[in-house]
Design a protein around this motif. Structure first.
Motif, PDB file in Angstrom:
ATOM      1  N   THR A  82       0.817  -1.218   0.000  1.00 28.92           N
ATOM      2  CA  THR A  82       0.000   0.000   0.000  1.00 28.92           C
ATOM      3  C   THR A  82       0.846   1.261   0.000  1.00 28.92           C
ATOM      4  O   THR A  82       0.318   2.367  -0.076  1.00 28.92           O
ATOM      5  CB  THR A  82      -0.921   0.024   1.228  1.00 28.92           C
ATOM      6  N   ALA A  83       2.165   1.097   0.135  1.00 26.84           N
ATOM      7  CA  ALA A  83       3.076   2.244   0.154  1.00 26.84           C
ATOM      8  C   ALA A  83       4.441   1.817  -0.356  1.00 26.84           C
ATOM      9  O   ALA A  83       4.775   0.622  -0.410  1.00 26.84           O
ATOM     10  CB  ALA A  83       3.188   2.815   1.565  1.00 26.84           C
ATOM     11  N   LEU A  84       5.220   2.802  -0.716  1.00 25.68           N
ATOM     12  CA  LEU A  84       6.614   2.597  -1.098  1.00 25.68           C
ATOM     13  C   LEU A  84       7.478   2.748   0.148  1.00 25.68           C
ATOM     14  O   LEU A  84       7.359   3.740   0.869  1.00 25.68           O
ATOM     15  CB  LEU A  84       7.010   3.646  -2.138  1.00 25.68           C
ATOM     16  N   TYR A  85       8.356   1.777   0.410  1.00 25.92           N
ATOM     17  CA  TYR A  85       9.164   1.774   1.624  1.00 25.92           C
ATOM     18  C   TYR A  85      10.631   2.036   1.286  1.00 25.92           C
ATOM     19  O   TYR A  85      11.210   1.371   0.418  1.00 25.92           O
ATOM     20  CB  TYR A  85       9.025   0.439   2.359  1.00 25.92           C
ATOM     21  N   ILE A  86      11.208   3.013   1.999  1.00 23.69           N
ATOM     22  CA  ILE A  86      12.600   3.417   1.783  1.00 23.69           C
ATOM     23  C   ILE A  86      13.286   3.518   3.137  1.00 23.69           C
ATOM     24  O   ILE A  86      12.695   3.986   4.110  1.00 23.69           O
ATOM     25  CB  ILE A  86      12.673   4.776   1.051  1.00 23.69           C
ATOM     26  N   LYS A  87      14.553   3.115   3.164  1.00 31.14           N
ATOM     27  CA  LYS A  87      15.321   3.166   4.411  1.00 31.14           C
ATOM     28  C   LYS A  87      16.694   3.758   4.148  1.00 31.14           C
ATOM     29  O   LYS A  87      17.368   3.385   3.193  1.00 31.14           O
ATOM     30  CB  LYS A  87      15.454   1.763   5.007  1.00 31.14           C
ATOM     31  N   LEU A  88      17.089   4.708   5.009  1.00 37.30           N
ATOM     32  CA  LEU A  88      18.407   5.317   4.880  1.00 37.30           C
ATOM     33  C   LEU A  88      19.461   4.410   5.496  1.00 37.30           C
ATOM     34  O   LEU A  88      19.259   3.838   6.573  1.00 37.30           O
ATOM     35  CB  LEU A  88      18.439   6.681   5.564  1.00 37.30           C
ATOM     36  N   THR A  89      20.590   4.331   4.800  1.00 41.96           N
ATOM     37  CA  THR A  89      21.739   3.608   5.351  1.00 41.96           C
ATOM     38  C   THR A  89      22.886   4.556   5.688  1.00 41.96           C
ATOM     39  O   THR A  89      23.954   4.113   6.113  1.00 41.96           O
ATOM     40  CB  THR A  89      22.225   2.541   4.357  1.00 41.96           C
ATOM     41  N   GLY A  90      22.671   5.836   5.478  1.00 39.74           N
ATOM     42  CA  GLY A  90      23.668   6.845   5.815  1.00 39.74           C
ATOM     43  C   GLY A  90      23.010   8.201   5.867  1.00 39.74           C
ATOM     44  O   GLY A  90      21.830   8.370   5.516  1.00 39.74           O
ATOM     45  N   ASP A  91      23.745   9.224   6.319  1.00 37.27           N
ATOM     46  CA  ASP A  91      23.222  10.586   6.355  1.00 37.27           C
ATOM     47  C   ASP A  91      23.032  11.110   4.938  1.00 37.27           C
ATOM     48  O   ASP A  91      23.862  10.861   4.047  1.00 37.27           O
ATOM     49  CB  ASP A  91      24.174  11.499   7.120  1.00 37.27           C
ATOM     50  N   ILE A  92      21.955  11.864   4.739  1.00 33.05           N
ATOM     51  CA  ILE A  92      21.640  12.446   3.438  1.00 33.05           C
ATOM     52  C   ILE A  92      21.973  13.932   3.486  1.00 33.05           C
ATOM     53  O   ILE A  92      21.464  14.669   4.338  1.00 33.05           O
ATOM     54  CB  ILE A  92      20.163  12.260   3.079  1.00 33.05           C
TER      55      ILE A  92
ATOM     56  N   LYS B  60       3.297   9.601  -3.957  1.00 28.46           N
ATOM     57  CA  LYS B  60       2.594   8.340  -3.685  1.00 28.46           C
ATOM     58  C   LYS B  60       2.704   8.041  -2.194  1.00 28.46           C
ATOM     59  O   LYS B  60       3.524   8.659  -1.478  1.00 28.46           O
ATOM     60  CB  LYS B  60       3.189   7.206  -4.511  1.00 28.46           C
ATOM     61  N   ASN B  61       1.928   7.099  -1.728  1.00 26.82           N
ATOM     62  CA  ASN B  61       2.048   6.682  -0.335  1.00 26.82           C
ATOM     63  C   ASN B  61       3.466   6.194  -0.086  1.00 26.82           C
ATOM     64  O   ASN B  61       3.959   5.297  -0.781  1.00 26.82           O
ATOM     65  CB  ASN B  61       1.056   5.563  -0.017  1.00 26.82           C
ATOM     66  N   THR B  62       4.093   6.779   0.942  1.00 29.45           N
ATOM     67  CA  THR B  62       5.521   6.515   1.148  1.00 29.45           C
ATOM     68  C   THR B  62       5.826   6.417   2.633  1.00 29.45           C
ATOM     69  O   THR B  62       5.278   7.183   3.436  1.00 29.45           O
ATOM     70  CB  THR B  62       6.375   7.648   0.530  1.00 29.45           C
ATOM     71  N   VAL B  63       6.725   5.483   2.981  1.00 27.13           N
ATOM     72  CA  VAL B  63       7.265   5.380   4.328  1.00 27.13           C
ATOM     73  C   VAL B  63       8.773   5.502   4.227  1.00 27.13           C
ATOM     74  O   VAL B  63       9.443   4.638   3.642  1.00 27.13           O
ATOM     75  CB  VAL B  63       6.881   4.056   5.001  1.00 27.13           C
ATOM     76  N   LEU B  64       9.294   6.590   4.774  1.00 28.05           N
ATOM     77  CA  LEU B  64      10.736   6.829   4.747  1.00 28.05           C
ATOM     78  C   LEU B  64      11.283   6.661   6.155  1.00 28.05           C
ATOM     79  O   LEU B  64      10.973   7.443   7.045  1.00 28.05           O
ATOM     80  CB  LEU B  64      11.040   8.231   4.223  1.00 28.05           C
ATOM     81  N   ASP B  65      12.105   5.639   6.357  1.00 29.23           N
ATOM     82  CA  ASP B  65      12.702   5.325   7.659  1.00 29.23           C
ATOM     83  C   ASP B  65      14.151   5.776   7.658  1.00 29.23           C
ATOM     84  O   ASP B  65      14.982   5.233   6.924  1.00 29.23           O
ATOM     85  CB  ASP B  65      12.603   3.816   7.916  1.00 29.23           C
ATOM     86  N   GLY B  66      14.451   6.789   8.488  1.00 32.34           N
ATOM     87  CA  GLY B  66      15.818   7.296   8.534  1.00 32.34           C
ATOM     88  C   GLY B  66      16.776   6.407   9.287  1.00 32.34           C
ATOM     89  O   GLY B  66      17.990   6.592   9.199  1.00 32.34           O
ATOM     90  N   ASP B  67      16.255   5.469  10.067  1.00 34.67           N
ATOM     91  CA  ASP B  67      17.096   4.540  10.830  1.00 34.67           C
ATOM     92  C   ASP B  67      18.128   5.295  11.681  1.00 34.67           C
ATOM     93  O   ASP B  67      19.255   4.845  11.858  1.00 34.67           O
ATOM     94  CB  ASP B  67      17.787   3.559   9.892  1.00 34.67           C
TER      95      ASP B  67
ATOM     96  N   THR C 239       4.749   8.794   5.710  1.00 31.66           N
ATOM     97  CA  THR C 239       5.351   8.652   7.036  1.00 31.66           C
ATOM     98  C   THR C 239       6.849   8.893   6.942  1.00 31.66           C
ATOM     99  O   THR C 239       7.544   8.272   6.129  1.00 31.66           O
ATOM    100  CB  THR C 239       5.097   7.253   7.613  1.00 31.66           C
ATOM    101  N   LEU C 240       7.338   9.811   7.774  1.00 32.17           N
ATOM    102  CA  LEU C 240       8.774  10.033   7.947  1.00 32.17           C
ATOM    103  C   LEU C 240       9.111   9.676   9.384  1.00 32.17           C
ATOM    104  O   LEU C 240       8.509  10.209  10.311  1.00 32.17           O
ATOM    105  CB  LEU C 240       9.146  11.483   7.663  1.00 32.17           C
TER     106      LEU C 240
ATOM    107  N   THR D 250      -3.991  14.769   2.723  1.00 30.29           N
ATOM    108  CA  THR D 250      -2.753  14.061   3.033  1.00 30.29           C
ATOM    109  C   THR D 250      -2.697  13.770   4.526  1.00 30.29           C
ATOM    110  O   THR D 250      -2.960  14.655   5.344  1.00 30.29           O
ATOM    111  CB  THR D 250      -1.521  14.895   2.627  1.00 30.29           C
ATOM    112  N   ASN D 251      -2.374  12.519   4.844  1.00 26.46           N
ATOM    113  CA  ASN D 251      -2.123  12.147   6.242  1.00 26.46           C
ATOM    114  C   ASN D 251      -0.615  12.051   6.406  1.00 26.46           C
ATOM    115  O   ASN D 251       0.014  11.072   5.989  1.00 26.46           O
ATOM    116  CB  ASN D 251      -2.796  10.814   6.581  1.00 26.46           C
ATOM    117  N   PHE D 252      -0.044  13.088   7.007  1.00 23.32           N
ATOM    118  CA  PHE D 252       1.408  13.183   7.166  1.00 23.32           C
ATOM    119  C   PHE D 252       1.763  12.736   8.588  1.00 23.32           C
ATOM    120  O   PHE D 252       1.369  13.373   9.563  1.00 23.32           O
ATOM    121  CB  PHE D 252       1.854  14.612   6.901  1.00 23.32           C
ATOM    122  N   VAL D 253       2.501  11.631   8.693  1.00 21.11           N
ATOM    123  CA  VAL D 253       2.863  11.054   9.977  1.00 21.11           C
ATOM    124  C   VAL D 253       4.354  11.236  10.208  1.00 21.11           C
ATOM    125  O   VAL D 253       5.175  10.902   9.334  1.00 21.11           O
ATOM    126  CB  VAL D 253       2.518   9.547  10.023  1.00 21.11           C
ATOM    127  N   VAL D 254       4.695  11.777  11.371  1.00 23.60           N
ATOM    128  CA  VAL D 254       6.104  11.865  11.762  1.00 23.60           C
ATOM    129  C   VAL D 254       6.284  11.056  13.040  1.00 23.60           C
ATOM    130  O   VAL D 254       5.453  11.107  13.948  1.00 23.60           O
ATOM    131  CB  VAL D 254       6.554  13.323  11.959  1.00 23.60           C
TER     132      VAL D 254
END
Length: 694
Positions: A100-110, A123-130, A156-157, A183-187
């Motif tokens: 239902t969403a695109l999932y992305i995960k950081l492996t380093g600082d951006i 699009k529906n997105t979940v960005l996990d900064g880890d 979601t961030l 938009t449902n913006f989740v932090v």
């Protein structure tokens, strides 16, 4: 959208700058609507031009990630990115099948620059900064950096940090510029520490939702700040999720309000959630009808400071500039509104209270907490607790002992006091009062074992009063007159004893007390609990009553023998006794010892006669003496003759009194000499009766 809400408060130059800035924001939006969304053509396809128009086939885009370290974009296999190029590429991918969403995960600082701005999330997105940073290296703060490109998104961030020592700045449009609607913006678990460009949330329209989850920390603004404004703009609903913790320090340069929606707005603090806000803004919210809902055990704390960036440091703190404001506090909820400026003013809030813990308005600076606003308290519960309104003005005072419906409070009601609170008073819901009697024991052991609120475990005061009769008149102990009568009772009104105890660790263990040395009778025990359950305030429960019966207990010890020796005829004196003999009362009531009979034992010498007066040889005249330590009410039973004895009894007071005992000895005279063939032994039995004295 162009905002014109602050025209009234700016000078003409400031007005022109503000309008220009907002027009530029609007132009950016228009530009994005027409030019941001790219069209993609697969490498193995060509476009056809017909009638001067270009069309792209409608299909799922499949662009192979060129700079993505790994992953497939699924929830259990997110795209892994470590650079801004990686991130852009990942955000351009389609939602994988079955997700239902695109999932992305950081492996380093951006790290990104101004040339990387306007990164679209469409699009529906979940960005996990880890736990990694997203940092901005540029010096232009007006342009948006990340932006939405569609309606009805869920974004979601989480687990991301913004701002460090090297790269402390961001942009005017926040973490994500929400352009469209619904938009449902989740932090979630965001650590935001930004100096310039320190407005974290910006939406063009007010039909959007902002949700906080986990543990978040926001800090915006410095003495050299700018290019920032409200904390959040353009969200119809702002939700702090259940069990979340959000701390906000917002000392921003531009704008006058902490929140701006452009219309009606609802802020909800979820169950057990904690929201702690510190801001330099004079307004909590600007225009539109504003509703604050604090759910069960939620906490909403709002502190208005002068700060470093505000040009309105001397302004009063206003709940609203325009529109209504309604606050709702559920069971065990907490609300605290603090100002370092002039007291709260502006639109008056309606405060619906349904068994909250407390709602406090205060001014630590010593200024009046209220400055024009009317607090409209409306009690909605019938939970049986007292909800007083107290205030501080040259000391702690009470405006109302218990709000039962509606109660309005203005500055004059509290003598322009520094604080005012609506709070649930403590309540004792369970206690024990056990009478115990025995040898040298007569007491009532008391203990509180249940109370509310349960967090009253440190520095709480328990007060006990014990009366020999009821300490109030009437049938309703909760009535104000009855409570006052108990509080002011003194001994002539039946007060037997009172005791205050400080429970420093735990009420259940520290509230134990024993009223000792109690006469047998009916007692009226009164108990009250006080605790610092509101910052700066001590609140008291109502006195409660418990009737306790202490039963009679009688126990007297008597000597087995009274022995004396006399070497020659003459007076019998105390010094001739072989030891000291005492009758002792160990009971909790006064008793009388009555000498009933004397009998001559068989081993007593028959040649010696017991007489009332010695008028011949071989005669003994005896008296029984009882001496009290106080010297009062000493008794002499004279004479002691065989048979029934009459006379005044020996009185012994209860065990805790000085006259609880009496020293017993024999006096008199005898006419027995060595010429009579002695020595002679006399041996008599004395029988006593013991009874409770009236």
């Amino acid at each position: 959208m162009i905002r014109c809400k602050i025209n009234v408060y700016l000078s003409s130059l400031e007005w022109r700058r503000s309008i220009l800035r907002k027009i530029l924001r609007g132009l950016v939006v228009v530009f994005l609507l027409f030019f941001v969304s790219p069209s993609f053509v697969r490498a193995d396809e060509t476009s056809e031009t017909t009638g001067g128009s270009t069309e792209t086939p409608q299909q799922v885009l499949e662009i192979a990630p060129r700079a993505i370290s790994g992953g497939s974009g699924k929830a259990n296999d997110p795209y892994l990115v470590s650079t801004i190029t990686d991130l852009k590429s990942a955000l351009g991918q389609s939602i994988p099948s079955g997700e239902t969403a695109l999932y992305i995960k950081l492996t380093g600082d951006i790290l990104y620059s101004y040339s990387d701005r306007t990164i679209s999330i469409n699009k529906n997105t979940v960005l996990d900064g880890d736990g990694h940073y997203i940092l901005y290296s540029g010096t232009n703060y007006d342009g948006d950096h990340f932006i939405t490109g569609a309606n009805n998104l869920a974004i979601t961030l989480k687990n991301i940090k913004y701002g460090n020592v090297t790269y402390p700045n961001s942009n005017w449009y926040g973490i994500l510029h929400v352009v469209n609607t619904n938009t449902n913006f989740v932090v979630e678990n965001i650590d935001y520490n930004i100096q310039k460009g320190g407005q974290p949330f910006y939406a063009n329209t007010n039909v959007n939702t902002l949700t906080f989850k986990g543990k978040n920390n926001f800090k915006a603004g410095t003495s050299n700040g700018g290019y920032d404004g409200e904390f959040a703009q353009g969200f119809t609903s702002i939700n702090f999720a259940e069990d979340s913790q959000t701390t906000i320090y917002h000392d921003a340069y531009n704008e006058l309000a902490f929140l701006y929606a452009g219309g009606s707005q609802t802020v909800t603090v979820g169950k057990n959630a904690i929201v702690d806000i510190t801001t330099n803004k004079p307004y909590l919210s600007y225009d539109g009808n504003f509703t604050l809902k604090v759910l069960e055990k939620g906490q909403f704390k709002y502190k208005a400071i002068s700060g470093n960036n505000s040009s309105t440091t001397s302004k009063a703190v206003l709940f609203k500039a325009l529109g209504t404001i309604t606050m709702e506090f559920a069971k065990d909820a907490i609300g605290r509104f603090t100002t370092e400026k002039d007291g709260f003013s502006g639109e008056s809030p309606t405060i619906n209270a349904t068994s909250p813990n407390y709602i406090l308005f205060d001014s630590p600076s010593g200024k009046s907490a209220l400055n024009g606003a009317t607090l409209k308290f409306s009690r909605k519960d019938t939970d049986g607790y007292a909800y007083p309104i107290k205030y501080f003005s040259s000391g702690f005072k009470e405006l109302s002992p218990n709000v039962t419906g509606n109660k309005n409070v203005v500055a004059s009601d509290i003598s322009n006091g520094e604080s005012v609170v609506y709070a649930r008073a403590p309540k004792i819901t369970g206690m024990s009062a056990d009478p115990m009697v025995g040898t040298d024991l007569s007491q009532i052991r008391v203990q509180i074992n249940q109370w509310t609120p349960e967090n009253l475990v440190n520095i709480s005061k328990v007060s006990y009063k014990l009366g020999t009769k009821r300490l109030y008149s009437g049938t309703d102990i909760t009535a104000a007159a009855a409570q006052t009568s108990i509080t002011n009772a003194f001994p002539s009104q039946g007060l037997w004893a009172q005791k205050d105890i400080w429970a420093t660790n735990n009420i259940a263990t520290d509230s134990i007390y024993q009223f000792e040395n109690l006469s047998a009778q009916t007692y009226y025990l009164y108990t009250k609990l006080e605790g610092a359950c509101v910052p700066g305030y001590t609140l008291s429960s109502l006195w409660i009553e418990q009737i306790v019966e202490v039963p009679s207990y009688i126990e007297v010890t008597l000597p087995d023998v009274l022995e004396f020796r006399t070497p020659k005829a003459g007076e019998i004196v105390k010094e001739q006794h072989l030891t000291n003999y005492s009758a002792i009362n160990h009971g909790n009531v006064p008793v009388n010892l009555a000498l009933k009979t004397l009998t001559i034992k068989s081993n007593s010498s028959p040649v010696v006669s017991l007489v009332s007066n010695c008028q011949g040889k071989k005669q003994v005249h005896l008296k029984l003496v009882a001496e009290h330590p106080s010297g009062n009410d000493n008794r002499i039973l004279d004479p002691l003759l065989a048979g029934t004895i009459t006379g005044q009894p020996i009185a012994l007071t209860p065990y805790w009194d000085n006259d609880r005992e009496a020293t017993l000895y024999l006096k008199g005279e005898h006419s027995v000499s060595v010429l009579d063939g002695g020595p002679h032994q006399i041996n008599y039995n004395l029988a006593f009766s013991i009874s409770q004295a009236s």
